[in-house]
Design a protein around this motif. Structure first.
Motif, PDB file in Angstrom:
ATOM      1  N   TRP A  45       0.815  -1.210   0.000  1.00  0.00           N
ATOM      2  CA  TRP A  45       0.000   0.000   0.000  1.00  0.00           C
ATOM      3  C   TRP A  45       0.851   1.263   0.000  1.00  0.00           C
ATOM      4  N   LEU A  46       1.978   1.226   0.648  1.00  0.00           N
ATOM      5  CA  LEU A  46       2.874   2.385   0.601  1.00  0.00           C
ATOM      6  C   LEU A  46       3.350   2.635  -0.832  1.00  0.00           C
ATOM      7  N   GLU A  47       3.602   1.556  -1.577  1.00  0.00           N
ATOM      8  CA  GLU A  47       4.012   1.691  -2.973  1.00  0.00           C
ATOM      9  C   GLU A  47       2.863   2.198  -3.839  1.00  0.00           C
ATOM     10  N   ILE A  48       1.660   1.675  -3.595  1.00  0.00           N
ATOM     11  CA  ILE A  48       0.492   2.116  -4.370  1.00  0.00           C
ATOM     12  C   ILE A  48       0.235   3.601  -4.162  1.00  0.00           C
ATOM     13  N   LEU A  49       0.375   4.045  -2.922  1.00  0.00           N
ATOM     14  CA  LEU A  49       0.106   5.454  -2.616  1.00  0.00           C
ATOM     15  C   LEU A  49       1.142   6.382  -3.251  1.00  0.00           C
ATOM     16  N   LYS A  50       2.315   5.847  -3.559  1.00  0.00           N
ATOM     17  CA  LYS A  50       3.315   6.650  -4.273  1.00  0.00           C
ATOM     18  C   LYS A  50       2.950   6.817  -5.742  1.00  0.00           C
ATOM     19  N   ASP A  51       2.317   5.778  -6.308  1.00  0.00           N
ATOM     20  CA  ASP A  51       2.017   5.779  -7.744  1.00  0.00           C
ATOM     21  C   ASP A  51       0.690   6.433  -8.090  1.00  0.00           C
ATOM     22  N   PHE A  52      -0.254   6.430  -7.136  1.00  0.00           N
ATOM     23  CA  PHE A  52      -1.605   6.912  -7.425  1.00  0.00           C
ATOM     24  C   PHE A  52      -2.103   7.833  -6.317  1.00  0.00           C
ATOM     25  N   GLU A  53      -2.977   8.728  -6.682  1.00  0.00           N
ATOM     26  CA  GLU A  53      -3.685   9.534  -5.696  1.00  0.00           C
ATOM     27  C   GLU A  53      -4.985   8.799  -5.361  1.00  0.00           C
ATOM     28  N   VAL A  54      -4.921   8.019  -4.323  1.00  0.00           N
ATOM     29  CA  VAL A  54      -6.038   7.151  -3.968  1.00  0.00           C
ATOM     30  C   VAL A  54      -7.053   7.921  -3.120  1.00  0.00           C
ATOM     31  N   GLU A  87      -7.286  -4.020   9.935  1.00  0.00           N
ATOM     32  CA  GLU A  87      -7.217  -2.932  10.922  1.00  0.00           C
ATOM     33  C   GLU A  87      -5.966  -2.087  10.701  1.00  0.00           C
ATOM     34  N   ALA A  88      -4.845  -2.746  10.411  1.00  0.00           N
ATOM     35  CA  ALA A  88      -3.586  -2.025  10.190  1.00  0.00           C
ATOM     36  C   ALA A  88      -3.648  -1.186   8.915  1.00  0.00           C
ATOM     37  N   ILE A  89      -4.226  -1.753   7.843  1.00  0.00           N
ATOM     38  CA  ILE A  89      -4.299  -1.012   6.577  1.00  0.00           C
ATOM     39  C   ILE A  89      -5.302   0.142   6.680  1.00  0.00           C
ATOM     40  N   ALA A  90      -6.395  -0.069   7.384  1.00  0.00           N
ATOM     41  CA  ALA A  90      -7.362   1.020   7.582  1.00  0.00           C
ATOM     42  C   ALA A  90      -6.705   2.190   8.310  1.00  0.00           C
ATOM     43  N   GLU A  91      -5.878   1.857   9.302  1.00  0.00           N
ATOM     44  CA  GLU A  91      -5.178   2.913  10.042  1.00  0.00           C
ATOM     45  C   GLU A  91      -4.177   3.627   9.142  1.00  0.00           C
ATOM     46  N   LEU A  92      -3.427   2.864   8.345  1.00  0.00           N
ATOM     47  CA  LEU A  92      -2.459   3.447   7.429  1.00  0.00           C
ATOM     48  C   LEU A  92      -3.142   4.377   6.427  1.00  0.00           C
ATOM     49  N   LEU A  93      -4.218   3.913   5.835  1.00  0.00           N
ATOM     50  CA  LEU A  93      -4.933   4.733   4.857  1.00  0.00           C
ATOM     51  C   LEU A  93      -5.524   5.970   5.518  1.00  0.00           C
ATOM     52  N   GLY A  94      -6.025   5.794   6.743  1.00  0.00           N
ATOM     53  CA  GLY A  94      -6.597   6.918   7.472  1.00  0.00           C
ATOM     54  C   GLY A  94      -5.588   8.029   7.704  1.00  0.00           C
ATOM     55  N   HIS A 125      -3.484   8.934   5.701  1.00  0.00           N
ATOM     56  CA  HIS A 125      -3.372   9.661   4.437  1.00  0.00           C
ATOM     57  C   HIS A 125      -4.710  10.252   3.995  1.00  0.00           C
ATOM     58  N   GLY A 126      -5.683  10.225   4.895  1.00  0.00           N
ATOM     59  CA  GLY A 126      -6.989  10.790   4.577  1.00  0.00           C
ATOM     60  C   GLY A 126      -7.794   9.973   3.585  1.00  0.00           C
ATOM     61  N   ILE A 127      -7.514   8.664   3.519  1.00  0.00           N
ATOM     62  CA  ILE A 127      -8.187   7.785   2.558  1.00  0.00           C
ATOM     63  C   ILE A 127      -9.188   6.897   3.290  1.00  0.00           C
ATOM     64  N   SER A 128     -10.411   6.887   2.819  1.00  0.00           N
ATOM     65  CA  SER A 128     -11.449   6.069   3.465  1.00  0.00           C
ATOM     66  C   SER A 128     -11.293   4.607   3.061  1.00  0.00           C
ATOM     67  N   PHE A 129     -11.667   3.733   3.987  1.00  0.00           N
ATOM     68  CA  PHE A 129     -11.526   2.288   3.797  1.00  0.00           C
ATOM     69  C   PHE A 129     -12.898   1.661   4.001  1.00  0.00           C
ATOM     70  N   HIS A 130     -13.476   1.126   2.926  1.00  0.00           N
ATOM     71  CA  HIS A 130     -14.843   0.585   2.972  1.00  0.00           C
ATOM     72  C   HIS A 130     -14.799  -0.933   2.795  1.00  0.00           C
ATOM     73  N   THR A 131     -15.458  -1.671   3.692  1.00  0.00           N
ATOM     74  CA  THR A 131     -15.511  -3.126   3.565  1.00  0.00           C
ATOM     75  C   THR A 131     -16.959  -3.605   3.569  1.00  0.00           C
ATOM     76  N   TYR A 132     -17.193  -4.732   2.889  1.00  0.00           N
ATOM     77  CA  TYR A 132     -18.553  -5.214   2.668  1.00  0.00           C
ATOM     78  C   TYR A 132     -18.647  -6.720   2.873  1.00  0.00           C
ATOM     79  N   LYS A 133     -19.830  -7.165   3.179  1.00  0.00           N
ATOM     80  CA  LYS A 133     -20.116  -8.602   3.251  1.00  0.00           C
ATOM     81  C   LYS A 133     -20.215  -9.142   1.829  1.00  0.00           C
ATOM     82  N   ASP A 134     -19.504 -10.246   1.562  1.00  0.00           N
ATOM     83  CA  ASP A 134     -19.549 -10.794   0.206  1.00  0.00           C
ATOM     84  C   ASP A 134     -19.451 -12.311   0.143  1.00  0.00           C
ATOM     85  N   GLN A 135     -18.725 -12.939   1.074  1.00  0.00           N
ATOM     86  CA  GLN A 135     -18.484 -14.375   0.931  1.00  0.00           C
ATOM     87  C   GLN A 135     -19.476 -15.243   1.702  1.00  0.00           C
TER      88      GLN A 135
END
Length: 437
Positions: free
Chosen positions: A86-95, A113-120, A122-132
């Motif tokens: 995710w650190l690499e993705i955030l360098k390449d794109f404005e997510v 939980e760790a990725i949600a905190e990391l994205l947070g 950077h001001g990036i929202s993290f949305h998760t859904y029921k699917d499986q």
């Protein structure tokens, strides 16, 4: 200038159709980049660099990438720990936002939980859904709000709550125009991740051909009458909503109940994550296991002298699959006949099964041991010989996978059934009668 995008992060939902997170990402209106991360935290724990499951994922991703390229987009693949990826993705794109689907395993929850905190940060929202699953977490509880621990009342409530809303497909294809448009990204080789292709033949998604006769034939391993859908449900190459809708349409309740067992175990794992390493019924952790390594090796290699057990283990070692009925027999044999800790067997299955699902595997092993949810009483011990006579009377399954039993001199059992049964009953009874000091 970095492109502005939203991300749909694929994990165990490897498809584009009827996909909750992808649907919500596409509906947001921001161009959607579809991302998959080969998680080094997981891959580096695998024992074989030819692990068939990695090859399966790779083949599916290749197919998905071709579908995305046809739509003017491309799959973006990373090989790293999730944090570094995710650190690499955030360098390449404005997510702007990340969309993904729920995962109920303990590691996955910690990762998210760790990725949600990391994205947070950077001001990036993290949305998760029921699917499986159809129902998750606290969607089905007892009247007092506590989770079910017995399957039958859970299943009754599951059926009662089910309606057409819960099996309605997400029309992702309507919004494919919102995919991030790009030239195709470089598609890596498996060798880039330190893995080699596996020549395993993976089952097709053809369950509709088998469910009509599932109830009458499912217990007979020589018939090959089960759907082999576990692999596809595990990695989400088929939608659970599609599968349940077909089960309802064809009115195959027994097969439907097996799908609900999968959800039951996922609910248990979510509510009781300690069951990955500890007995659901704590007293069972007092059992004095023999844990004889030589006998465990005989079990692993299909050399116990019990035809059905040996055939099952050899099928597993050869194909990464084992018939459902046989799984119960070999698991019971390890725990009861050999008095080897269920966790040893669970770990071996985790290493070998193509359709390994932590919730179902842990649940199934604890069921066989007697320590889990809705398990049979400990004094019920499968007799492998009676199981053979009942479910493979002509030994067709046995002769296919353990041909040594066609010889005039069959391998000798490593333990006598009656002796093993009495020994298990004594050890279990001693453990369960112990009082906490």
């Amino acid at each position: 200038m970095r492109p502005k995008i939203s991300v749909c992060w694929l994990r165990r939902d490897l498809r584009l159709n009827d996909h909750a997170a992808l649907y919500h990402a596409l509906k947001s209106g921001i161009p959607v980049l579809v991302v998959f991360i080969f998680d080094k935290n997981i891959l580096e724990k695998l024992n074989a660099k030819t692990d068939a499951r990695v090859s399966f994922i790779y083949q599916v991703l290749d197919k998905l990438n071709k579908e995305l390229v046809d739509l003017g987009s491309s799959l973006f693949i990373k090989f790293a720990t999730p944090k570094n990826a995710w650190l690499e993705i955030l360098k390449d794109f404005e997510v702007k936002a990340v969309y993904t689907n729920h995962d109920y395993e303990p590691y996955a929850q910690q990762r998210d939980e760790a990725i949600a905190e990391l994205l947070g940060q950077h001001g990036i929202s993290f949305h998760t859904y029921k699917d499986q699953v159809i129902f998750e977490k606290d969607e089905l509880t007892k009247a007092d709000g506590k989770p079910y621990s017995v399957f039958t009342p859970y299943y009754k409530q599951w059926l009662k709550k089910l309606n057409s809303f819960y099996v309605k497909a997400y029309p992702t294809q309507t919004y494919f125009g919102h995919l991030y448009q790009t030239m195709p990204f470089a598609f890596p080789e498996l060798q880039d991740f330190g893995f080699m292709p596996n020549e395993a033949i993976f089952p097709a998604i053809n369950y509709q051909e088998k469910i009509d006769h599932y109830d009458e034939l499912r217990d007979y391993p020589a018939k090959d009458a089960t759907t082999h859908l576990g692999l596809h449900l595990r990695f989400g190459t088929v939608s659970i909503r599609e599968v349940v809708a077909i089960a309802l349409e064809k009115n195959v309740e027994k097969w439907l109940s097996e799908l609900v067992w999968r959800e039951f175990y996922m609910m248990i794992l979510w509510h009781f994550p300690h069951t990955v390493t500890q007995a659901f019924k704590p007293d069972y952790d007092k059992i004095q296991w023999r844990n004889n390594e030589k006998e465990f090796k005989s079990w692993c290699e299909g050399e116990t002298g019990y035809p059905l057990v040996d055939a099952g283990m050899r099928q597993l070692n050869k194909t990464g699959f084992m018939h459902n009925r046989v799984r119960m027999v070999v698991a019971s044999f390890l725990c009861k006949h050999l008095l080897i800790d269920w966790r040893w067997g669970e770990a071996y299955f985790a290493d070998k099964l193509l359709d390994y699902e932590q919730a179902s595997n842990v649940g199934g092993w604890q069921w066989a041991c007697g320590s889990g949810n809705d398990a049979a009483p400990y004094f019920r011990v499968f007799n492998p010989e009676l199981q053979l006579k009942k479910f493979d009377p002509k030994m067709e399954y046995v002769f296919k996978w353990a041909p040594q039993y066609q010889l005039a001199i069959a391998p000798m059992p490593i333990v006598d059934h009656n002796f093993a049964r009495e020994r298990a009953l004594k050890v279990y009874k001693t453990a369960l009668n112990e009082k906490a000091s």
